[in-house]
Scaffold this motif. Sequence first.
Motif, PDB file in Angstrom:
ATOM      1  N   THR A 143     -13.276 -30.075 -24.496  1.00 40.74           N
ATOM      2  CA  THR A 143     -13.341 -30.211 -22.925  1.00 40.74           C
ATOM      3  C   THR A 143     -12.035 -30.647 -22.953  1.00 40.74           C
ATOM      4  N   VAL A 144     -11.066 -30.097 -22.137  1.00 43.79           N
ATOM      5  CA  VAL A 144      -9.929 -30.287 -21.819  1.00 43.79           C
ATOM      6  C   VAL A 144      -9.188 -30.007 -20.459  1.00 43.79           C
ATOM      7  N   VAL A 145      -7.932 -30.932 -19.747  1.00 44.74           N
ATOM      8  CA  VAL A 145      -7.564 -30.277 -18.650  1.00 44.74           C
ATOM      9  C   VAL A 145      -5.748 -29.871 -19.015  1.00 44.74           C
ATOM     10  N   PRO A 146      -5.702 -28.947 -18.369  1.00 47.16           N
ATOM     11  CA  PRO A 146      -4.112 -27.641 -18.328  1.00 47.16           C
ATOM     12  C   PRO A 146      -2.883 -29.102 -18.192  1.00 47.16           C
ATOM     13  N   LEU A 147      -2.367 -28.843 -18.368  1.00 49.70           N
ATOM     14  CA  LEU A 147      -0.766 -29.739 -18.167  1.00 49.70           C
ATOM     15  C   LEU A 147       0.312 -28.633 -17.500  1.00 49.70           C
ATOM     16  N   TRP A 148       0.553 -28.586 -16.153  1.00 50.26           N
ATOM     17  CA  TRP A 148       1.657 -28.039 -15.526  1.00 50.26           C
ATOM     18  C   TRP A 148       3.045 -29.228 -15.964  1.00 50.26           C
ATOM     19  N   LEU A 149       2.931 -30.182 -16.583  1.00 51.36           N
ATOM     20  CA  LEU A 149       4.253 -31.277 -16.784  1.00 51.36           C
ATOM     21  C   LEU A 149       3.208 -31.185 -17.947  1.00 51.36           C
ATOM     22  N   SER A 150       4.108 -30.695 -19.506  1.00 51.65           N
ATOM     23  CA  SER A 150       4.036 -30.780 -21.085  1.00 51.65           C
ATOM     24  C   SER A 150       4.323 -31.540 -21.605  1.00 51.65           C
ATOM     25  N   GLN A 151       3.914 -32.080 -22.722  1.00 52.55           N
ATOM     26  CA  GLN A 151       4.018 -33.402 -23.804  1.00 52.55           C
ATOM     27  C   GLN A 151       4.638 -32.491 -24.686  1.00 52.55           C
ATOM     28  N   CYS A 152       5.202 -31.845 -25.325  1.00 52.01           N
ATOM     29  CA  CYS A 152       5.100 -31.896 -26.740  1.00 52.01           C
ATOM     30  C   CYS A 152       5.852 -33.040 -28.372  1.00 52.01           C
ATOM     31  N   GLU A 153       6.116 -34.226 -27.362  1.00 54.70           N
ATOM     32  CA  GLU A 153       5.817 -35.221 -27.820  1.00 54.70           C
ATOM     33  C   GLU A 153       7.262 -35.739 -29.260  1.00 54.70           C
ATOM     34  N   GLN A 154       7.905 -34.207 -29.399  1.00 53.10           N
ATOM     35  CA  GLN A 154       9.522 -33.707 -30.176  1.00 53.10           C
ATOM     36  C   GLN A 154      10.998 -34.186 -29.720  1.00 53.10           C
ATOM     37  N   CYS A 155      10.424 -34.130 -27.932  1.00 47.17           N
ATOM     38  CA  CYS A 155      11.686 -33.608 -27.924  1.00 47.17           C
ATOM     39  C   CYS A 155      12.765 -35.372 -27.539  1.00 47.17           C
ATOM     40  N   ASP A 156      14.034 -35.123 -27.067  1.00 45.52           N
ATOM     41  CA  ASP A 156      14.183 -36.159 -27.196  1.00 45.52           C
ATOM     42  C   ASP A 156      13.931 -36.786 -25.624  1.00 45.52           C
ATOM     43  N   PHE A 157      13.219 -36.143 -24.632  1.00 39.91           N
ATOM     44  CA  PHE A 157      12.733 -36.261 -23.221  1.00 39.91           C
ATOM     45  C   PHE A 157      11.371 -37.350 -23.998  1.00 39.91           C
ATOM     46  N   CYS A 158      10.529 -36.716 -24.110  1.00 38.75           N
ATOM     47  CA  CYS A 158       9.212 -37.094 -24.531  1.00 38.75           C
ATOM     48  C   CYS A 158       9.559 -38.621 -25.936  1.00 38.75           C
ATOM     49  N   LYS A 159      10.401 -38.133 -26.361  1.00 38.63           N
ATOM     50  CA  LYS A 159      10.299 -40.003 -27.749  1.00 38.63           C
ATOM     51  C   LYS A 159      11.182 -40.838 -26.326  1.00 38.63           C
ATOM     52  N   SER A 160      11.384 -41.044 -25.591  1.00 41.28           N
ATOM     53  CA  SER A 160      12.221 -41.449 -24.324  1.00 41.28           C
ATOM     54  C   SER A 160      10.963 -43.042 -23.837  1.00 41.28           C
ATOM     55  N   PRO A 161      11.326 -43.242 -23.208  1.00 42.52           N
ATOM     56  CA  PRO A 161      10.075 -44.040 -22.482  1.00 42.52           C
ATOM     57  C   PRO A 161      11.081 -44.198 -21.071  1.00 42.52           C
ATOM     58  N   LYS A 162      12.135 -43.782 -20.595  1.00 43.53           N
ATOM     59  CA  LYS A 162      12.451 -44.132 -19.414  1.00 43.53           C
ATOM     60  C   LYS A 162      12.448 -41.999 -18.681  1.00 43.53           C
TER      61      LYS A 162
END
Length: 378
Positions: free
Chosen positions: A90-109
């Motif tokens: 069971t899933v929810v699609p995301l219009w805002l992704s989260q790859c967990e690898q890019c600099d943005f995903c790694k930042s809490p900011k």
Amino acid sequence: MSTKGKVITCRAAVAWELNKPLVIEDIEVDPPKPGEVRVKILWTGVCGSDAGAMLGKFPEAHFPFVPGHEAAGVVESVGSDISEFKEGDTVVPLWLSQCEQCDFCKSPKTNVCGKLIATSKLGVMVDGTSRLRCRGKTLHTFLGVSSFSQYTVLDGSAVVKVNPSAPLDKVCLIGCGVPTGYGSAVNIAKVEKGSTCAVWGLGTIGLAAVMGCRDAGAARIIGVDVNPAKFELGKQFGVTEFINPKDHEKPVEQVILEMTGGLGCDFTFECVGNINTMKSAILGSHLMWGKSVMVGVAPGGHEIPVEYKAIWLGRSITAGLFGGYKPRDSIPKLVNQYMDKKLSVDEFVHHTRSLEKINEGLDLLKKGETLRTVIKMH
């Protein structure tokens, strides 16, 4: 019979032309490639961004395309290198992704992921192609989701598993509207107990912002909307006072200043997407420390006409996507909060329609006669 690895023919609502009704079509959906997930969409909400895209307000919409981005469903099949998801999840699609690898995903900011920014704006997958076709023509995706199709293909970073016991006709709203508004209050503004807040636009996102202000302990929540019926509705979510701009000759910000002893609100939220109401929200905030959050999305190229001195003494202006939530981290928790009756969602669902009647859902939204219409896709 398994559909894994095969092209699926299904029903979808297609936007063929600018400012024209959606057309229900038989479309072809290709199997997922490596790094992708094919999802059977069970329920999808009709959001104002879908309607705006059909009107040409967003450059991210490339005709012809399949709108829809607020949904819930189950995994039908996965690409060869996907191990996190399996058939039936069971899933929810995301219009805002989260790859967990890019600099943005790694930042809490920030909660913005860098992986799909470029390709989702072009209406294609990461490899530059689409998985959707109709009448021999390629169909673009919308915000990387296209949930107005019974099946869709998403990047693996744009899907998240949620509690399988959750009612998906409600949980689909956690894919966009409810967290966007609610998080604008609790995450972005960080509304304080005892504060005075004002919210422009009492649709789903605005009322979710009201709800966030209420849950954060705001003492006064002023709702601003041109629809007088929104006052009674707003009370259910926490609105304590109401302003209908049509009832006043003076600007709304002047009315708010008078209501607050000439000081303005501690926190203001613009949930319309109009540069004039954005200006009003800024000028209606407290002169020294007011914080204005621009939640609504104005068409590209528009500027907010605010004089520099309006912010010189301490007002601040900010904005954010999806209420500041990192989606894959947060959506399962929000679903569980809803299941534990700590987050209101049911109250936003006013109508249910079949896929064949999806244009009725859009009409209800445009007329201001609904918060959310949810579409049963199968």
